[in-house]
Design an enzyme around this catalytic site. Structure first.
Site, PDB file in Angstrom:
ATOM      1  N   ASP A  43       4.455 -73.790  27.565  1.00  0.00           N
ATOM      2  CA  ASP A  43       3.869 -75.103  26.714  1.00  0.00           C
ATOM      3  C   ASP A  43       3.718 -74.687  25.128  1.00  0.00           C
ATOM      4  OD1 ASP A  43       1.718 -72.800  26.957  1.00  0.00           O
ATOM      5  OD2 ASP A  43       0.432 -74.129  26.395  1.00  0.00           O
ATOM      6  N   GLU A  44       3.902 -75.888  24.484  1.00  0.00           N
ATOM      7  CA  GLU A  44       3.678 -75.743  23.074  1.00  0.00           C
ATOM      8  C   GLU A  44       4.704 -74.712  22.405  1.00  0.00           C
ATOM      9  OE1 GLU A  44      -0.954 -76.915  22.460  1.00  0.00           O
ATOM     10  OE2 GLU A  44      -0.449 -74.794  22.967  1.00  0.00           O
TER      11      GLU A  44
END
Length: 534
Positions: free
Chosen positions: A339-340
Protein backbone atom coordinates in the site's frame (compact mmCIF):
# COMPACT_ATOMS: atom_id res chain seq x y z
CA UNK A 1 -24.72 18.42 34.50
CA UNK A 2 -21.62 18.72 36.71
CA UNK A 3 -21.71 14.97 37.42
CA UNK A 4 -21.97 14.24 33.67
CA UNK A 5 -18.97 16.46 32.96
CA UNK A 6 -16.99 14.74 35.70
CA UNK A 7 -17.81 11.31 34.22
CA UNK A 8 -16.66 12.46 30.78
CA UNK A 9 -13.41 13.77 32.24
CA UNK A 10 -12.73 10.47 33.99
CA UNK A 11 -13.33 8.57 30.75
CA UNK A 12 -10.89 10.77 28.86
CA UNK A 13 -8.23 10.23 31.51
CA UNK A 14 -8.74 6.48 31.27
CA UNK A 15 -8.49 6.64 27.48
CA UNK A 16 -5.13 8.35 27.74
CA UNK A 17 -3.85 5.32 29.65
CA UNK A 18 -3.69 7.01 33.05
CA UNK A 19 -6.15 4.54 34.51
CA UNK A 20 -8.22 1.50 33.68
CA UNK A 21 -11.92 0.83 33.73
CA UNK A 22 -13.31 0.70 37.24
CA UNK A 23 -14.12 -2.81 38.42
CA UNK A 24 -17.43 -3.53 40.09
CA UNK A 25 -16.76 -4.82 43.63
CA UNK A 26 -17.77 -8.41 44.37
CA UNK A 27 -21.31 -8.56 45.61
CA UNK A 28 -22.25 -5.21 44.07
CA UNK A 29 -23.71 -6.70 40.91
CA UNK A 30 -27.48 -6.75 40.65
CA UNK A 31 -29.57 -9.87 40.77
CA UNK A 32 -30.02 -9.81 37.01
CA UNK A 33 -26.30 -10.58 36.49
CA UNK A 34 -26.74 -13.78 38.52
CA UNK A 35 -29.66 -15.04 36.46
CA UNK A 36 -28.89 -17.43 33.62
CA UNK A 37 -27.96 -15.48 30.48
CA UNK A 38 -30.30 -16.36 27.59
CA UNK A 39 -28.55 -18.44 24.96
CA UNK A 40 -29.06 -15.79 22.28
CA UNK A 41 -27.43 -12.97 24.27
CA UNK A 42 -23.82 -13.73 23.34
CA UNK A 43 -21.43 -12.14 20.80
CA UNK A 44 -21.04 -13.17 18.02
CA UNK A 45 -24.71 -14.06 17.55
CA UNK A 46 -25.06 -17.86 17.16
CA UNK A 47 -26.39 -19.34 13.93
CA UNK A 48 -29.16 -21.28 15.68
CA UNK A 49 -30.59 -21.14 19.21
CA UNK A 50 -33.28 -23.29 20.78
CA UNK A 51 -33.96 -22.40 24.41
CA UNK A 52 -35.68 -25.04 26.51
CA UNK A 53 -35.43 -26.95 29.76
CA UNK A 54 -33.66 -26.33 33.03
CA UNK A 55 -30.50 -24.35 33.56
CA UNK A 56 -27.34 -26.13 34.64
CA UNK A 57 -25.56 -24.87 37.76
CA UNK A 58 -21.83 -25.33 38.23
CA UNK A 59 -21.09 -26.68 41.70
CA UNK A 60 -18.22 -27.87 43.86
CA UNK A 61 -18.51 -31.37 42.41
CA UNK A 62 -18.60 -30.35 38.73
CA UNK A 63 -16.16 -32.22 36.51
CA UNK A 64 -14.94 -31.34 33.02
CA UNK A 65 -15.07 -34.52 30.97
CA UNK A 66 -13.07 -35.26 27.81
CA UNK A 67 -14.26 -38.68 26.62
CA UNK A 68 -11.83 -40.30 24.23
CA UNK A 69 -8.83 -38.56 25.73
CA UNK A 70 -7.89 -36.45 22.68
CA UNK A 71 -4.82 -34.38 23.55
CA UNK A 72 -6.22 -31.32 21.76
CA UNK A 73 -9.61 -31.65 23.45
CA UNK A 74 -7.80 -32.06 26.77
CA UNK A 75 -5.94 -28.82 26.04
CA UNK A 76 -9.24 -26.99 25.49
CA UNK A 77 -10.64 -28.52 28.69
CA UNK A 78 -7.58 -27.40 30.66
CA UNK A 79 -8.03 -23.91 29.22
CA UNK A 80 -11.68 -23.88 30.32
CA UNK A 81 -10.80 -25.09 33.81
CA UNK A 82 -8.15 -22.40 34.09
CA UNK A 83 -10.71 -19.74 33.16
CA UNK A 84 -13.35 -20.91 35.64
CA UNK A 85 -11.38 -21.96 38.74
CA UNK A 86 -10.27 -18.54 40.08
CA UNK A 87 -13.75 -16.98 40.34
CA UNK A 88 -15.78 -20.09 41.19
CA UNK A 89 -13.27 -21.48 43.66
CA UNK A 90 -14.17 -24.98 42.42
CA UNK A 91 -11.60 -27.70 41.68
CA UNK A 92 -13.18 -28.57 38.31
CA UNK A 93 -11.00 -31.64 37.68
CA UNK A 94 -10.48 -32.62 34.05
CA UNK A 95 -11.11 -36.31 33.45
CA UNK A 96 -11.29 -38.67 30.46
CA UNK A 97 -14.14 -40.62 32.11
CA UNK A 98 -17.32 -40.47 30.05
CA UNK A 99 -20.58 -39.31 31.55
CA UNK A 100 -23.51 -36.96 31.03
CA UNK A 101 -23.04 -34.82 34.10
CA UNK A 102 -20.77 -31.82 34.44
CA UNK A 103 -19.23 -30.18 31.39
CA UNK A 104 -18.51 -32.60 28.56
CA UNK A 105 -16.20 -31.68 25.67
CA UNK A 106 -16.82 -34.21 22.92
CA UNK A 107 -14.64 -34.23 19.80
CA UNK A 108 -16.10 -35.96 16.74
CA UNK A 109 -18.89 -38.46 16.80
CA UNK A 110 -22.47 -38.46 15.65
CA UNK A 111 -23.92 -35.14 14.48
CA UNK A 112 -20.66 -33.20 14.20
CA UNK A 113 -19.84 -33.68 10.51
CA UNK A 114 -21.96 -30.67 9.50
CA UNK A 115 -20.20 -28.33 11.94
CA UNK A 116 -17.11 -27.81 9.80
CA UNK A 117 -13.65 -26.84 11.08
CA UNK A 118 -14.81 -24.24 13.58
CA UNK A 119 -18.44 -24.98 14.38
CA UNK A 120 -19.77 -26.43 17.62
CA UNK A 121 -22.97 -27.55 19.31
CA UNK A 122 -23.70 -26.62 22.92
CA UNK A 123 -26.45 -28.51 24.74
CA UNK A 124 -27.36 -27.50 28.29
CA UNK A 125 -29.77 -29.02 30.77
CA UNK A 126 -30.22 -29.70 34.44
CA UNK A 127 -27.56 -32.43 34.62
CA UNK A 128 -24.82 -30.82 32.60
CA UNK A 129 -23.50 -29.09 29.49
CA UNK A 130 -22.12 -30.86 26.42
CA UNK A 131 -19.95 -29.17 23.81
CA UNK A 132 -19.55 -31.15 20.60
CA UNK A 133 -17.39 -30.31 17.59
CA UNK A 134 -15.76 -31.98 14.63
CA UNK A 135 -12.44 -30.21 15.23
CA UNK A 136 -10.65 -28.81 18.30
CA UNK A 137 -11.10 -25.21 17.09
CA UNK A 138 -14.85 -25.74 17.31
CA UNK A 139 -14.57 -26.90 20.92
CA UNK A 140 -12.49 -23.83 21.73
CA UNK A 141 -15.03 -21.47 20.15
CA UNK A 142 -17.78 -23.25 22.04
CA UNK A 143 -15.88 -22.59 25.27
CA UNK A 144 -15.93 -18.86 24.49
CA UNK A 145 -19.71 -19.03 24.16
CA UNK A 146 -19.90 -20.95 27.44
CA UNK A 147 -17.90 -18.19 29.14
CA UNK A 148 -20.38 -15.56 28.00
CA UNK A 149 -23.32 -17.61 29.24
CA UNK A 150 -21.92 -17.47 32.75
CA UNK A 151 -22.13 -14.30 34.87
CA UNK A 152 -19.52 -11.67 34.05
CA UNK A 153 -17.93 -12.17 37.49
CA UNK A 154 -16.54 -15.48 36.26
CA UNK A 155 -13.78 -13.43 34.60
CA UNK A 156 -12.39 -12.21 37.93
CA UNK A 157 -9.10 -13.51 39.18
CA UNK A 158 -10.39 -14.14 42.72
CA UNK A 159 -13.22 -16.12 44.29
CA UNK A 160 -16.70 -14.63 43.89
CA UNK A 161 -19.92 -16.06 45.29
CA UNK A 162 -22.17 -17.75 42.69
CA UNK A 163 -24.55 -19.13 41.58
CA UNK A 164 -22.99 -20.07 38.22
CA UNK A 165 -25.91 -20.94 35.96
CA UNK A 166 -25.99 -21.80 32.25
CA UNK A 167 -29.39 -21.53 30.56
CA UNK A 168 -31.00 -24.67 29.16
CA UNK A 169 -31.26 -25.38 25.45
CA UNK A 170 -29.14 -25.93 22.36
CA UNK A 171 -26.86 -23.68 20.29
CA UNK A 172 -25.71 -24.93 16.90
CA UNK A 173 -23.12 -22.58 15.51
CA UNK A 174 -20.56 -22.19 12.72
CA UNK A 175 -18.90 -19.15 11.13
CA UNK A 176 -20.07 -17.27 8.06
CA UNK A 177 -16.49 -16.53 6.94
CA UNK A 178 -13.29 -18.54 7.27
CA UNK A 179 -11.14 -15.44 7.85
CA UNK A 180 -11.94 -13.28 10.89
CA UNK A 181 -8.94 -11.17 11.66
CA UNK A 182 -7.53 -8.36 13.71
CA UNK A 183 -4.34 -6.50 12.83
CA UNK A 184 -1.97 -4.99 15.37
CA UNK A 185 0.57 -2.45 14.17
CA UNK A 186 3.71 -3.03 16.25
CA UNK A 187 5.87 -0.88 13.96
CA UNK A 188 4.70 2.67 14.70
CA UNK A 189 4.84 1.82 18.40
CA UNK A 190 6.38 -1.39 19.67
CA UNK A 191 4.31 -3.69 21.88
CA UNK A 192 5.91 -6.37 24.04
CA UNK A 193 5.20 -10.08 23.86
CA UNK A 194 3.09 -9.77 27.03
CA UNK A 195 1.03 -6.95 25.51
CA UNK A 196 0.43 -8.94 22.33
CA UNK A 197 -0.64 -11.96 24.39
CA UNK A 198 -3.14 -9.81 26.29
CA UNK A 199 -4.69 -8.71 23.00
CA UNK A 200 -4.76 -12.30 21.73
CA UNK A 201 -6.81 -13.33 24.77
CA UNK A 202 -9.27 -10.53 24.11
CA UNK A 203 -9.57 -11.50 20.43
CA UNK A 204 -10.16 -15.16 21.28
CA UNK A 205 -13.20 -14.33 23.39
CA UNK A 206 -14.98 -13.16 20.21
CA UNK A 207 -13.85 -16.03 17.97
CA UNK A 208 -11.28 -14.05 15.96
CA UNK A 209 -9.05 -16.59 14.25
CA UNK A 210 -6.30 -14.51 12.58
CA UNK A 211 -3.77 -12.15 14.15
CA UNK A 212 -2.18 -9.99 11.46
CA UNK A 213 1.08 -8.50 12.81
CA UNK A 214 2.35 -5.43 10.95
CA UNK A 215 6.05 -6.07 11.60
CA UNK A 216 7.78 -3.43 9.48
CA UNK A 217 7.25 0.17 8.49
CA UNK A 218 9.07 3.46 8.16
CA UNK A 219 9.27 3.89 11.94
CA UNK A 220 10.51 0.48 12.98
CA UNK A 221 11.50 -3.07 11.97
CA UNK A 222 10.27 -5.50 14.61
CA UNK A 223 11.43 -9.03 13.71
CA UNK A 224 14.97 -10.43 13.93
CA UNK A 225 16.35 -11.63 10.59
CA UNK A 226 19.63 -13.50 11.02
CA UNK A 227 20.89 -12.75 7.51
CA UNK A 228 20.21 -9.01 7.92
CA UNK A 229 20.72 -8.37 11.65
CA UNK A 230 20.74 -4.55 11.54
CA UNK A 231 17.09 -4.57 10.48
CA UNK A 232 16.11 -5.32 14.07
CA UNK A 233 19.02 -3.92 16.06
CA UNK A 234 19.17 -0.59 14.23
CA UNK A 235 15.93 -0.37 12.24
CA UNK A 236 13.98 -1.46 15.30
CA UNK A 237 15.65 0.97 17.69
CA UNK A 238 13.03 3.71 17.52
CA UNK A 239 9.32 4.42 17.03
CA UNK A 240 6.89 7.29 16.51
CA UNK A 241 7.93 10.19 18.69
CA UNK A 242 11.47 8.90 19.12
CA UNK A 243 10.96 6.29 21.84
CA UNK A 244 13.27 3.30 22.28
CA UNK A 245 11.33 0.98 19.98
CA UNK A 246 12.19 -2.69 20.23
CA UNK A 247 11.97 -5.92 18.27
CA UNK A 248 11.04 -9.57 18.66
CA UNK A 249 13.76 -12.18 18.71
CA UNK A 250 12.95 -15.32 16.80
CA UNK A 251 12.10 -17.00 20.09
CA UNK A 252 9.80 -14.08 20.97
CA UNK A 253 8.00 -14.44 17.66
CA UNK A 254 7.68 -18.20 18.06
CA UNK A 255 6.19 -17.66 21.52
CA UNK A 256 3.56 -15.29 20.08
CA UNK A 257 2.79 -17.86 17.37
CA UNK A 258 2.54 -20.65 19.97
CA UNK A 259 0.34 -18.64 22.32
CA UNK A 260 -1.98 -17.63 19.47
CA UNK A 261 -2.20 -21.20 18.19
CA UNK A 262 -3.22 -22.42 21.66
CA UNK A 263 -6.19 -20.07 21.29
CA UNK A 264 -6.83 -21.13 17.70
CA UNK A 265 -5.56 -17.93 16.12
CA UNK A 266 -3.16 -18.08 13.20
CA UNK A 267 -0.48 -15.40 12.99
CA UNK A 268 -0.25 -13.64 9.62
CA UNK A 269 3.03 -11.66 9.56
CA UNK A 270 3.38 -8.63 7.32
CA UNK A 271 6.53 -7.17 5.81
CA UNK A 272 5.28 -4.04 4.05
CA UNK A 273 6.99 -3.28 0.72
CA UNK A 274 8.08 -1.71 -1.57
CA UNK A 275 6.91 1.39 0.35
CA UNK A 276 6.78 1.86 4.13
CA UNK A 277 10.41 0.70 4.18
CA UNK A 278 12.45 3.53 5.70
CA UNK A 279 13.54 1.42 8.70
CA UNK A 280 15.05 -1.14 6.31
CA UNK A 281 16.57 1.52 4.05
CA UNK A 282 18.15 3.22 7.07
CA UNK A 283 19.61 -0.09 8.21
CA UNK A 284 21.31 -1.03 4.93
CA UNK A 285 22.61 1.56 2.47
CA UNK A 286 22.76 -0.88 -0.51
CA UNK A 287 18.94 -1.16 -0.46
CA UNK A 288 18.79 2.48 -1.61
CA UNK A 289 19.11 3.41 -5.27
CA UNK A 290 21.73 6.06 -4.42
CA UNK A 291 23.60 3.76 -2.02
CA UNK A 292 23.09 6.15 0.87
CA UNK A 293 21.12 5.22 3.98
CA UNK A 294 18.53 7.79 5.11
CA UNK A 295 18.18 8.66 8.79
CA UNK A 296 15.79 6.74 11.03
CA UNK A 297 12.28 8.18 10.96
CA UNK A 298 9.97 8.90 13.89
CA UNK A 299 7.16 10.87 12.26
CA UNK A 300 3.81 9.76 10.85
CA UNK A 301 3.91 10.93 7.22
CA UNK A 302 3.50 8.10 4.67
CA UNK A 303 4.41 7.39 1.08
CA UNK A 304 7.96 8.76 0.92
CA UNK A 305 10.05 5.56 1.03
CA UNK A 306 10.68 2.82 -1.52
CA UNK A 307 12.94 -0.14 -2.02
CA UNK A 308 15.11 0.19 -5.13
CA UNK A 309 13.23 -1.92 -7.65
CA UNK A 310 16.01 -2.25 -10.29
CA UNK A 311 18.68 -3.39 -7.82
CA UNK A 312 19.65 -7.06 -7.48
CA UNK A 313 20.30 -6.53 -3.75
CA UNK A 314 16.62 -5.76 -3.25
CA UNK A 315 15.55 -9.26 -4.23
CA UNK A 316 18.32 -10.92 -2.22
CA UNK A 317 16.94 -8.98 0.75
CA UNK A 318 13.33 -9.95 0.00
CA UNK A 319 14.22 -13.61 -0.49
CA UNK A 320 16.17 -13.78 2.78
CA UNK A 321 13.50 -12.03 4.82
CA UNK A 322 10.61 -14.08 3.45
CA UNK A 323 12.58 -17.33 3.78
CA UNK A 324 13.35 -16.75 7.45
CA UNK A 325 9.86 -15.49 8.22
CA UNK A 326 8.19 -18.43 6.44
CA UNK A 327 10.31 -20.87 8.43
CA UNK A 328 9.00 -19.41 11.70
CA UNK A 329 5.37 -19.14 10.58
CA UNK A 330 3.16 -22.27 10.55
CA UNK A 331 0.25 -20.40 8.93
CA UNK A 332 -0.28 -20.62 5.20
CA UNK A 333 0.03 -16.90 4.36
CA UNK A 334 2.58 -14.09 4.34
CA UNK A 335 1.36 -10.49 3.95
CA UNK A 336 3.60 -8.45 1.63
CA UNK A 337 1.90 -5.07 2.12
CA UNK A 338 1.97 -3.07 -1.09
CA UNK A 339 0.00 0.00 0.00
CA UNK A 340 0.85 3.69 -0.32
CA UNK A 341 3.93 3.09 -2.50
CA UNK A 342 3.72 6.68 -3.71
CA UNK A 343 7.47 6.93 -4.33
CA UNK A 344 7.46 3.86 -6.57
CA UNK A 345 6.41 4.33 -10.19
CA UNK A 346 3.53 2.21 -11.43
CA UNK A 347 5.78 0.22 -13.74
CA UNK A 348 8.29 -0.40 -10.95
CA UNK A 349 5.46 -1.39 -8.59
CA UNK A 350 4.16 -3.99 -11.04
CA UNK A 351 7.67 -5.27 -11.67
CA UNK A 352 8.34 -5.58 -7.94
CA UNK A 353 5.11 -7.40 -7.15
CA UNK A 354 5.60 -9.75 -10.09
CA UNK A 355 9.02 -10.71 -8.69
CA UNK A 356 8.06 -10.94 -5.01
CA UNK A 357 4.89 -13.03 -5.23
CA UNK A 358 6.76 -16.09 -6.60
CA UNK A 359 9.19 -15.81 -3.66
CA UNK A 360 6.27 -16.25 -1.26
CA UNK A 361 5.18 -19.36 -3.18
CA UNK A 362 8.77 -20.64 -3.25
CA UNK A 363 8.66 -20.92 0.53
CA UNK A 364 5.31 -22.70 0.62
CA UNK A 365 3.09 -19.74 1.49
CA UNK A 366 0.29 -17.84 -0.20
CA UNK A 367 0.20 -14.09 -0.78
CA UNK A 368 -1.90 -11.52 1.03
CA UNK A 369 -1.43 -7.89 0.07
CA UNK A 370 -3.26 -4.62 0.53
CA UNK A 371 -5.76 -3.98 -2.25
CA UNK A 372 -3.28 -1.98 -4.34
CA UNK A 373 -1.97 -5.41 -5.32
CA UNK A 374 -4.91 -5.59 -7.73
CA UNK A 375 -3.23 -2.80 -9.75
CA UNK A 376 -0.43 -5.25 -10.55
CA UNK A 377 -0.91 -8.94 -11.40
CA UNK A 378 -2.22 -10.84 -8.36
CA UNK A 379 -0.82 -14.37 -8.33
CA UNK A 380 -3.13 -17.34 -8.44
CA UNK A 381 -4.50 -17.81 -4.93
CA UNK A 382 -3.51 -14.31 -3.81
CA UNK A 383 -5.79 -12.41 -1.43
CA UNK A 384 -6.28 -8.64 -1.57
CA UNK A 385 -7.12 -6.77 1.65
CA UNK A 386 -9.42 -3.86 0.86
CA UNK A 387 -8.95 -0.83 3.11
CA UNK A 388 -10.72 1.82 1.03
CA UNK A 389 -13.65 3.81 2.31
CA UNK A 390 -16.69 5.75 1.12
CA UNK A 391 -14.55 8.47 -0.49
CA UNK A 392 -12.32 6.00 -2.34
CA UNK A 393 -12.50 6.70 -6.07
CA UNK A 394 -14.75 4.61 -8.27
CA UNK A 395 -11.84 3.52 -10.45
CA UNK A 396 -9.97 1.98 -7.53
CA UNK A 397 -13.04 0.19 -6.21
CA UNK A 398 -13.81 -1.08 -9.72
CA UNK A 399 -10.24 -2.35 -10.05
CA UNK A 400 -10.64 -4.40 -6.87
CA UNK A 401 -14.06 -5.71 -7.94
CA UNK A 402 -12.68 -6.71 -11.35
CA UNK A 403 -9.87 -8.64 -9.67
CA UNK A 404 -12.42 -10.36 -7.45
CA UNK A 405 -14.43 -11.44 -10.48
CA UNK A 406 -11.22 -12.86 -11.93
CA UNK A 407 -10.56 -15.04 -8.89
CA UNK A 408 -8.73 -12.85 -6.35
CA UNK A 409 -10.23 -13.39 -2.92
CA UNK A 410 -10.91 -10.40 -0.67
CA UNK A 411 -10.50 -9.53 2.98
CA UNK A 412 -12.60 -6.49 3.81
CA UNK A 413 -11.22 -3.82 6.14
CA UNK A 414 -12.94 -0.59 5.03
CA UNK A 415 -11.19 2.21 6.89
CA UNK A 416 -14.37 4.09 7.75
CA UNK A 417 -15.92 0.93 9.23
CA UNK A 418 -13.23 -1.46 10.42
CA UNK A 419 -10.17 0.66 11.27
CA UNK A 420 -10.08 0.63 15.04
CA UNK A 421 -7.67 3.56 15.21
CA UNK A 422 -10.23 5.99 13.79
CA UNK A 423 -11.63 8.34 16.44
CA UNK A 424 -15.14 7.59 17.69
CA UNK A 425 -15.98 11.30 17.51
CA UNK A 426 -14.21 14.65 17.61
CA UNK A 427 -13.68 14.38 21.38
CA UNK A 428 -11.81 11.07 21.27
CA UNK A 429 -8.37 11.73 22.79
CA UNK A 430 -6.61 9.00 20.78
CA UNK A 431 -6.59 7.93 17.15
CA UNK A 432 -6.86 9.62 13.77
CA UNK A 433 -9.75 10.86 11.63
CA UNK A 434 -8.56 10.83 8.01
CA UNK A 435 -11.32 8.32 7.18
CA UNK A 436 -13.86 10.19 9.30
CA UNK A 437 -15.27 9.45 12.73
CA UNK A 438 -16.26 5.82 13.25
CA UNK A 439 -18.82 5.28 15.97
CA UNK A 440 -19.83 1.88 17.28
CA UNK A 441 -22.95 1.67 15.13
CA UNK A 442 -21.15 2.68 11.95
CA UNK A 443 -18.48 0.08 12.61
CA UNK A 444 -21.12 -2.64 12.98
CA UNK A 445 -23.80 -1.60 10.51
CA UNK A 446 -22.60 -2.98 7.14
CA UNK A 447 -22.73 -6.30 5.33
CA UNK A 448 -19.41 -7.70 4.03
CA UNK A 449 -21.22 -9.78 1.42
CA UNK A 450 -22.73 -6.69 -0.21
CA UNK A 451 -20.18 -4.03 0.64
CA UNK A 452 -18.10 -3.74 -2.53
CA UNK A 453 -20.20 -3.16 -5.65
CA UNK A 454 -19.35 -5.59 -8.41
CA UNK A 455 -17.42 -8.01 -6.23
CA UNK A 456 -19.09 -11.45 -6.06
CA UNK A 457 -20.30 -12.31 -2.58
CA UNK A 458 -18.34 -15.56 -2.67
CA UNK A 459 -15.10 -13.66 -3.35
CA UNK A 460 -15.14 -12.39 0.24
CA UNK A 461 -12.87 -14.54 2.36
CA UNK A 462 -13.67 -12.58 5.49
CA UNK A 463 -13.14 -9.40 7.48
CA UNK A 464 -10.35 -7.85 9.50
CA UNK A 465 -10.18 -5.01 12.01
CA UNK A 466 -6.81 -3.21 11.73
CA UNK A 467 -5.44 -1.17 14.62
CA UNK A 468 -2.69 1.25 13.60
CA UNK A 469 -0.57 2.64 16.40
CA UNK A 470 0.55 6.17 15.50
CA UNK A 471 -1.14 7.45 18.67
CA UNK A 472 -1.23 4.24 20.72
CA UNK A 473 1.55 3.06 23.01
CA UNK A 474 -0.04 1.07 25.87
CA UNK A 475 -2.44 -1.84 26.33
CA UNK A 476 -4.94 0.63 27.79
CA UNK A 477 -4.79 2.55 24.50
CA UNK A 478 -5.31 -0.62 22.47
CA UNK A 479 -8.34 -1.60 24.55
CA UNK A 480 -9.93 1.85 24.46
CA UNK A 481 -9.86 1.96 20.65
CA UNK A 482 -10.69 -1.72 20.04
CA UNK A 483 -13.54 -2.03 22.52
CA UNK A 484 -16.45 -1.79 21.97
CA UNK A 485 -15.92 -1.83 18.16
CA UNK A 486 -13.95 -5.07 17.75
CA UNK A 487 -16.81 -7.42 18.83
CA UNK A 488 -18.97 -5.95 16.08
CA UNK A 489 -16.40 -6.76 13.38
CA UNK A 490 -16.06 -10.23 14.91
CA UNK A 491 -19.82 -10.69 14.66
CA UNK A 492 -19.83 -9.60 11.00
CA UNK A 493 -17.26 -12.30 10.33
CA UNK A 494 -18.95 -15.07 12.29
CA UNK A 495 -22.72 -14.62 12.38
CA UNK A 496 -25.26 -15.19 9.59
CA UNK A 497 -26.36 -12.00 7.83
CA UNK A 498 -29.96 -12.62 8.95
CA UNK A 499 -28.96 -12.07 12.60
CA UNK A 500 -27.64 -8.58 11.86
CA UNK A 501 -29.69 -6.00 13.78
CA UNK A 502 -28.27 -2.95 15.54
CA UNK A 503 -31.07 -2.60 18.07
CA UNK A 504 -30.57 -6.18 19.22
CA UNK A 505 -26.79 -6.04 18.99
CA UNK A 506 -26.35 -2.91 21.11
CA UNK A 507 -28.18 -4.62 24.00
CA UNK A 508 -25.95 -7.68 23.74
CA UNK A 509 -22.92 -5.41 23.49
CA UNK A 510 -23.93 -3.46 26.59
CA UNK A 511 -24.01 -6.72 28.53
CA UNK A 512 -20.30 -7.20 27.72
CA UNK A 513 -19.39 -4.12 29.77
CA UNK A 514 -19.43 -5.85 33.16
CA UNK A 515 -17.34 -8.66 31.67
CA UNK A 516 -14.71 -6.16 30.50
CA UNK A 517 -14.82 -4.53 33.93
CA UNK A 518 -14.11 -7.92 35.51
CA UNK A 519 -11.22 -8.45 33.10
CA UNK A 520 -9.77 -5.04 33.98
CA UNK A 521 -10.12 -3.69 30.44
CA UNK A 522 -10.03 0.00 29.58
CA UNK A 523 -12.92 0.34 27.10
CA UNK A 524 -14.86 3.32 25.74
CA UNK A 525 -18.37 3.64 27.16
CA UNK A 526 -19.92 4.86 23.93
CA UNK A 527 -23.17 6.84 24.35
CA UNK A 528 -24.59 4.75 21.49
CA UNK A 529 -24.67 1.70 23.78
CA UNK A 530 -27.09 1.30 26.76
CA UNK A 531 -24.45 0.24 29.28
CA UNK A 532 -25.66 -1.02 32.66
CA UNK A 533 -25.01 1.30 35.59
CA UNK A 534 -21.85 0.62 37.53
Amino acid sequence: MRRRRLLLSLLLVAAAGLGTAAATPPGAAGAASRAATPLDRVIPAPASVHSTGDAYTLAEGTRIRVPGGSAEARGVADHLAGLLRPATGFRLPVTTEDGRDGIVLRLGGSGTDDLGREGYRLTSGGRGVTLSAARPAGLFHGVQTLRQLLPAEVERGRAVRGPWRIAGGTITDAPRYAYRGAMLDVSRHFFTVAQVKRYIDQLALYKINKLHLHLSDDQGWRIAIASWPRLATYGGSTQVGGGPGGHYTKDDYREIVRYAAARYLTVVPEIDMPGHTNAALASYAPLNCNGQAPPLYTGTHVGFSSLCVPKKETYTFVDDVLRELAAMTPGHALHIGGDEAHSTSHDDYVTFMDKVQPVVAKYGKSVIGWHQLTGAHPAKGAVAQYWGYDKTGTAERTQVADAARNGTRLILSPADRAYLDMKYDRNTPLGLNWAGYVGVRRSYDWDPGRYLDGAPADSVLGVEAPLWSETLSTSAHIEYMAFPRLPGIAELGWSPARTHDWDDYKVRLAAQGPRWDALGMNYYRSPEVPWPAR
